[in-house]
Enzyme design. Structure first.
Site, PDB file in Angstrom:
ATOM      1  N   HIS A 136       0.853  -1.200   0.000  1.00 49.11           N
ATOM      2  CA  HIS A 136       0.000   0.000   0.000  1.00 49.11           C
ATOM      3  C   HIS A 136       0.887   1.248   0.000  1.00 49.11           C
ATOM      4  O   HIS A 136       1.965   1.245   0.603  1.00 49.11           O
ATOM      5  CB  HIS A 136      -0.907  -0.015   1.234  1.00 49.11           C
ATOM      6  N   GLU A 177      -3.922   2.273  -7.437  1.00 50.79           N
ATOM      7  CA  GLU A 177      -4.275   3.368  -6.538  1.00 50.79           C
ATOM      8  C   GLU A 177      -3.303   4.525  -6.757  1.00 50.79           C
ATOM      9  O   GLU A 177      -2.227   4.544  -6.137  1.00 50.79           O
ATOM     10  CB  GLU A 177      -4.168   2.915  -5.078  1.00 50.79           C
TER      11      GLU A 177
HETATM   12  P1  PGA Z   1      -9.218   6.381   0.414  1.00 52.40           P
HETATM   13  O1  PGA Z   1      -8.076   5.296   0.569  1.00 52.40           O
HETATM   14  O2  PGA Z   1     -10.454   5.650  -0.074  1.00 52.40           O
HETATM   15  O3  PGA Z   1      -9.391   6.950   1.794  1.00 52.40           O
HETATM   16  O4  PGA Z   1      -8.755   7.385  -0.585  1.00 52.40           O
HETATM   17  C1  PGA Z   1      -7.916   4.257  -0.374  1.00 52.40           C
HETATM   18  C2  PGA Z   1      -6.745   3.404   0.024  1.00 52.40           C
HETATM   19  O5  PGA Z   1      -5.779   3.936   0.567  1.00 52.40           O
HETATM   20  O6  PGA Z   1      -6.768   2.174  -0.164  1.00 52.40           O
END
Ligand code: PGA
Length: 245
Positions: free
Chosen positions: A91, A160
């Protein structure tokens, strides 16, 4: 129509009583949640309470794991510490705050792949990298940790973009589609057809009830990795309500 997965990354938002309160509310609306493909990622310390309180079947995952299986690693958690369906690896908060590089991420991925849990590998560029046209090379580098064979294991790649996480700044569907297509083409060249059936593509970054409907139009999306909006029961419910399957 494919089944969309909702992966709720609670990060460190909910303590034990907050997690239990969430699960109690979830139980009281089990009709809505029980036929959806949901994975909850509580804090490690709350996984057991969450499991104990759930009155119907929902998958539980770990937000991270150690590079080792067991031993003298104070404060850390092994992927084998508790039975989970999935583990988030790489992540962006682990990469930036805890300085995890590809070597560490590769070991965590390997550790998860050799456990009973399936990994969700997170990839994505920062705003600077995007503005410098480095996105594809960053994705290449982050995907370089993938093994040559999945040996029947399921793998999820969560795209992401770092600039979309927690910012409210969601990329256009065209942009997400372009990035997922790129990732898919890299996976196709790495894996043969059989392995590809075991690979899913998620999008994550500021997903909430106001944008999920539009994001569902991105054909390559198999699921969503959702942070802050997933840790608030009412917001989570409003998201899940919009998932038809
Ligand atoms: P968020 O986070 O939905 O708060 O933007 C997504 C993530 O970090 O997986």
């Amino acid at each position: 129509m494919k089944k969309i997965t909702i992966a709720a990354n609670w990060k460190m938002y909910l303590d034990e009583s907050g997690s239990i309160e969430f699960i109690d509310k979830l139980n009281s609306e089990s009709d809505l949640f029980s036929n959806k493909d949901i994975i909850l990622f509580p804090s490690h310390a709350c996984i057991r309470s969450v499991k104990n309180h759930l009155k119907f079947d929902i998958k539980i995952g770990m937000q991270d794991c150690d590079i080792h299986e067991n031993g003298a690693y104070t404060g850390s958690t092994s992927i084998n510490a508790i039975d989970v369906a999935s583990c988030i690896v790489g992540h962006s908060e682990r990469r930036s705050i805890y300085k995890e590089n590809n070597d560490v991420i590769s070991e965590k991925l390997e550790r998860t792949l050799s456990s009973d849990a399936d990994p969700i590998l997170c990839v994505g560029e920062t705003l600077d990298e995007k503005n410098s046209q480095l996105t594809e090379s960053i994705l290449d580098s982050q995907l370089s940790v993938l093994p040559n064979e999945l040996n029947g294991k399921k793998l999820t790649i969560a795209y992401e973009p770092v600039w979309a996480i927690g910012s409210g700044d969601v990329p256009s569907n065209e942009y997400i589609n372009e990035m997922l297509s790129y990732i898919k083409s890299r996976l196709k060249s790495l894996y043969s057809g059989a392995d590809l059936d075991n690979i899913k593509l998620f999008y994550g970054g500021s997903v909430d009830a106001s944008n999920i409907n539009e994001l569902l139009d991105v054909e390559l999306i198999d699921g969503f990795l959702i942070g802050s909006a997933s840790a608030n029961f009412e917001k989570f419910r409003d998201i899940v309500k919009q998932i038809k399957l």
